[in-house]
Design an enzyme around this catalytic site. Structure first.
Site, short mmCIF file in Angstrom:
data_model
loop_
_atom_site.label_atom_id
_atom_site.label_comp_id
_atom_site.label_asym_id
_atom_site.label_seq_id
_atom_site.Cartn_x
_atom_site.Cartn_y
_atom_site.Cartn_z
N LYS A 97 15.25 1.24 -17.38
CA LYS A 97 14.89 2.31 -18.32
C LYS A 97 15.31 1.85 -19.71
O LYS A 97 16.45 1.35 -19.89
CB LYS A 97 15.63 3.60 -17.96
CG LYS A 97 15.32 4.08 -16.56
CD LYS A 97 14.50 5.32 -16.59
CE LYS A 97 14.11 5.76 -15.20
NZ LYS A 97 13.03 6.71 -15.17
N LEU A 136 5.66 3.43 -3.73
CA LEU A 136 6.24 2.78 -4.91
C LEU A 136 5.26 1.78 -5.50
O LEU A 136 5.08 1.69 -6.72
CB LEU A 136 7.54 2.07 -4.50
CG LEU A 136 8.37 1.52 -5.65
CD1 LEU A 136 8.97 2.65 -6.46
CD2 LEU A 136 9.49 0.61 -5.13
N HIS A 153 22.31 4.89 -9.72
CA HIS A 153 21.84 5.04 -11.10
C HIS A 153 22.96 5.48 -12.05
O HIS A 153 23.19 4.88 -13.09
CB HIS A 153 20.71 6.07 -11.19
CG HIS A 153 19.56 5.80 -10.26
ND1 HIS A 153 19.16 4.53 -9.94
CD2 HIS A 153 18.72 6.63 -9.59
CE1 HIS A 153 18.13 4.60 -9.11
NE2 HIS A 153 17.85 5.86 -8.88
N THR A 195 0.83 -1.20 0.00
CA THR A 195 0.00 0.00 0.00
C THR A 195 0.87 1.25 0.00
O THR A 195 0.38 2.36 0.11
CB THR A 195 -0.91 0.01 1.25
OG1 THR A 195 -0.06 -0.13 2.41
CG2 THR A 195 -1.90 -1.13 1.22
C1 BG6 Z 1 15.11 7.55 -7.18
C2 BG6 Z 1 15.57 8.61 -6.24
O1 BG6 Z 1 15.93 6.43 -7.09
O2 BG6 Z 1 15.13 8.05 -8.51
C3 BG6 Z 1 14.73 9.86 -6.38
O3 BG6 Z 1 15.49 8.13 -4.91
C4 BG6 Z 1 14.66 10.29 -7.82
O4 BG6 Z 1 15.26 10.89 -5.58
C5 BG6 Z 1 14.26 9.14 -8.70
O5 BG6 Z 1 13.70 11.32 -7.90
C6 BG6 Z 1 14.29 9.52 -10.17
O6 BG6 Z 1 13.80 8.47 -10.93
P1 BG6 Z 1 13.07 8.76 -12.31
O7 BG6 Z 1 12.66 7.40 -12.77
O8 BG6 Z 1 11.93 9.68 -12.03
O9 BG6 Z 1 14.10 9.40 -13.19
#
Ligand code: BG6
Length: 821
Positions: A238, A67, A297, A64
């Site tokens: 992505k 995410l 990332h 819930t």
């Molecule tokens: C998340 C971060 O991993 O990635 C966030 O915790 C960030 O702070 C987000 O906003 C960005 O992801 P996206 O998919 O919106 O580019």
């Protein structure tokens, strides 16, 4: 008679087929063909019949939460749509700590907004949604008994429906402090039976630094096998990121000659956001942008761009191996490798959300740009810029590879054609999303090559007049995915199919933290530059880089926020000149100290070469000189390396190729970047006759003879020493009397720490030097620094106190951490 399952419009239909009986033998040859076809269909049917029995239970923990609401339920629905027609059955257990009734309501809300692919008819969509909802149940998972009950229910369901279990997926969409309990419960009562798999999916943060990541990994490792864990970095889902390796693979021919330091000017890996951290400051305040985005990332994207391309780009094992090689080649980051900023209202948001006093000012960066170098043959000298920030002027993400322009065009610019002119910018962009383009894309300048992409990507047209990265869109071959897919839904599909190459393994994770942790520590007290946010940022955050450092282009403007100022910056202090043990002392913050020492060494080298034609430099190992080596390697173009002889002050009795060897440190951080003739490099002969530092091999004597032969009077131009927390210097230790006096120039000694056996220049030899520099850095040295300042000449107790060059000069270089005790 056998039951067979025939496919009818993608759905399974059960029927009967008579396949047996000797009497039923066809006479006509055409009949044979038909029989074979029928048998194949039947066989296929049998296989599908087996697969149809395979059931997968998916347990979404945190069902819930945010995410789950935003991405995970939709991803699961997509997975269901993709896979249910292919011989799998599913059950979805949404779980949380909330009591059943309230949890059910919350979950129903989260499921309200499920959407179908654009091309699906509304009636069909409603039907599929309905079926999905029927398969999805909420359950409270709080106690060990709750987990046992879950296990029982799954088993009962399988038995009742006569299904064979394929596996279970547990998706942890919960904060990391909850991991251990959940993991323990799953391990003890929710593992599937033999033959079925368990996959646990973990969302970041995976620790806060190298140490905590290691702890978390060890804890999880006590419950799950490595192959059972799927650590999500959603950027790997992505589409443009997932396309990097396949693209490099499919375009090997064109890229092979271009993907290297001779052709690449620089690489930018960027994620800009317009949103700020409001509502998330309890998380953000602890992590900041480097931990939140760069460590994971952007680093993942970096490795995909930089790695040597495996022969098989979909082999998870090969991809991991090649990624780890990139981590090994990353040059260590220093404080000067990064700039950090913080949007102006951040501290106020933290005060409000975390109930901090009015005087509270956060030092957490919400913006960071970092200059990364990869010290291998492919990328040496190519800057990789990683940058991310909140409250910026636009939302966009990309990896941009900008190629060098080595051409001169003779015809005037108006005749330049996009596809031919080498004078137009040449770049390749993996456009991750958003920005003016608004979608994932791969862009290749037309003057580079016409790329080949899989059929799931199509040539795209953007809005007329659109310019990207300095060129009109028409100057690029531009491709976008035929069907855009959310990252989580891509990753859920990979989890379902057991594709581990899009996930972060423990080794990968620790390598990344190993790279970022020293920078994070060095920035811990650095005051970030404040910026107003959005378009108003103007040029405030623009940065430049040179000589391995990155800095803001504009001077720090007047403070944007009134009130208590930030902590003093290193530049607020001047280099301090004083005396220590009656010799000159240079003291500064570590970065400035290193630069000062590097300058002094260069000046000494230039003078020596001018007077004697050569410069003999003896260097210590250990961690303090690493920054010095890096500084000399990256910022001293006037250094007379061709006339410099490099000697070792001391060495551990390990092979020279061993990471513990002092020579390795010198090799990794200095030698491989500068051009010292190979006959001028003098490692200590610790490894002779296939053994280490054996007295009989006379390694110490051999080194002494080499010094006598090449160094006039055995008097080095400069000896760089350190000082250990126990007062040792070189490899001359308080507990071991060897090398403190006598005739020997080089000695074998014993260290209290491993490896115990050492080779070292003796004090008498060190004291013959024309100049001795002692470098002392870090808080750990505070006590010994204070102590040694008071003692007299007592080399047996504190070997460092015996460093007194007979006719040369002694200079102490101490950073404020070590000195300002
Ligand atoms: C998340 C971060 O991993 O990635 C966030 O915790 C960030 O702070 C987000 O906003 C960005 O992801 P996206 O998919 O919106 O580019």
């Amino acid at each position: 008679m056998h039951d067979v399952f025939l496919m009818s419009e993608g759905r399974t239909v059960k029927g009967k087929a008579n396949l047996g009986g000797r009497g039923w033998l066809p006479r006509h040859p055409g009949m044979w063909k038909m029989l074979i076809v029928v048998m194949c269909v039947a066989l296929l049917g049998c296989l599908q019949a087996q697969e149809l029995q395979e059931h997968v239970s998916i347990i979404l923990l945190g069902a819930t939460g945010d995410l789950a609401k935003k991405y995970l339920w939709q991803g699961l629905f997509q997975l269901y749509l993709d896979e249910v027609g292919r011989g799998h059955s599913f059950s979805f257990h949404g779980a949380a700590l909330t009591a059943p009734k309230q949890g059910q309501e919350l979950m129903a809300k989260a499921l309200e907004s499920l959407s179908c692919p654009k091309d699906m008819a509304p009636s069909h969509c409603a039907e599929e949604k309905d079926q999905f909802l029927q398969l999805s149940r909420y359950r409270q998972l709080k106690t060990a008994e709750d987990y046992q009950a879950l296990n029982k229910d799954i088993e009962a369901q399988l038995q009742h429906a006569g299904l064979r279990e394929a596996g279970r997926i547990f998706y942890f969409s919960v904060p990391p402090f909850a991991y251990a309990d959940i993991a323990r419960n799953i391990n003890s009562s929710c593992r599937p039976g033999p033959g079925a798999w368990l996959r646990v999916v973990l969302e970041k943060p995976f620790g806060h630094d190298h140490f905590s990541a290691q702890q978390l990994a060890t804890e999880l490792g006590s419950f799950f096998q490595e192959e059972e864990m799927y650590r999500v970095d959603h950027y790997l889902g992505k589409q443009a990121v997932a396309q990097i390796l396949p693209f490099r693979d499919q375009n090997r021919k064109a890229l092979d000659s271009l993907w290297n330091r001779h052709h690449v000017e620089r690489v930018e890996i960027i994620m800009k956001e317009t949103v700020d951290a409001e509502g998330r400051t309890s998380f953000y305040e602890e992590y900041g942008v480097i931990r939140d985005v760069l460590q994971n990332h952007l680093t993942e994207v970096l490795t995909l761009v930089a790695m040597e391309l495996p022969l098989n780009v979909s082999s998870a094992e090969a991809v991991l191996r090649h990624k780890l090689q990139v981590f090994q080649a990353l040059r260590g980051l220093q404080r000067g490798s990064a700039v950090v900023g913080q949007y102006q209202s951040y501290s106020e948001q933290v005060r409000r959300e975390l109930q901090k006093p009015d005087s509270f000012h956060s030092l957490t960066p919400t913006f960071a740009a970092v200059l990364v170098h990869i010290d291998n043959l492919r990328w040496e000298g190519v800057p990789f810029i990683l940058m991310s920030g909140k409250a910026l002027d636009e939302r966009v993400g990309y990896a941009r590879i900008l190629f060098k322009n080595q051409a001169c065009c003779v015809q005037s610019e108006k005749h330049w054609a996009a596809a031919q002119s080498q004078c137009l910018p040449r770049q390749l962009i993996f456009h991750i999303g958003h920005g003016d383009l608004g979608s994932p894309a791969v862009l290749v300048s037309r003057n580079l090559f016409r790329p080949s992409l899989p059929s799931s990507w199509k040539e795209m047209e953007g809005p007329p007049g659109l310019r990207l990265f300095g060129s009109p869109l028409s100057d690029y071959y531009a491709y976008s995915p035929v069907q855009e897919r959310d990252a989580h839904s891509v990753l859920l599909s990979h989890i379902f199919h057991g594709r581990k190459d899009s996930f972060i393994t423990t080794e990968n994770l620790l390598a990344s933290w190993g790279f970022w942790t020293p920078l994070l520590e060095s920035l811990a007290h650095k005051a970030p530059r404040l910026y107003p946010g959005g378009a108003e940022n103007g040029r405030l955050l623009d940065f430049e880089f040179s000589s391995g450092r990155l800095f803001f282009s504009q001077q720090q403007p007047e403070q944007l926020v009134p009130g208590p100022g930030p902590a003093p910056m290193p530049s607020d202090f001047q280099v301090l000149r004083a005396k220590y043990r009656e010799s000159p002392l240079v003291s500064a913050w570590s970065e400035e100290l290193i630069s000062k020492l590097a300058n002094d060494i260069e000046a000494t080298a230039v003078r020596a070469v001018r007077r004697f034609g050569q410069f003999h430099l003896a260097l210590s190992g250990g961690s303090s000189p690493v920054a010095l080596f890096q500084q000399l390697a990256t910022a001293h173009y006037g250094f007379p390396w061709a006339h410099t002889h490099l000697w070792l002050v001391d060495e551990r009795c390990v092979p020279l190729s061993d990471p513990e060897s002092n020579f390795q440190g010198l090799q990794a951080h200095l030698l491989q970047h500068v051009r010292v003739p190979y006959y001028n490099i003098h490692p200590m002969p610790v490894h002779l006759q296939q053994r280490l530092c054996a007295e009989e091999d006379q390694g110490a004597q051999i080194y002494a003879r080499e010094i006598s032969a090449l160094v006039a009077n055995s008097s080095f131009d400069l000896v760089l020493l350190g000082m250990g927390a126990d007062g040792h210097t070189a490899s001359l230790f308080p507990q071991s009397p060897t090398g403190l006096d006598g005739e020997q120039l080089v000695v074998l000694t014993t260290s209290p720490s491993q490896p115990h056996r050492r080779m070292s220049l003796s004090l008498p030899l060190i004291n013959r030097a024309k100049k001795v520099a002692v470098l002392v850095m870090g808080r750990m040295k505070r006590e010994i620094t204070a102590l040694v300042s008071r003692v007299g000449y007592e080399p047996k107790k504190w070997p460092i106190s015996g460093v007194l060059p007979h006719s040369g000069q002694l200079v102490w270089y101490m950073d404020y951490d070590a000195f300002l005790a």
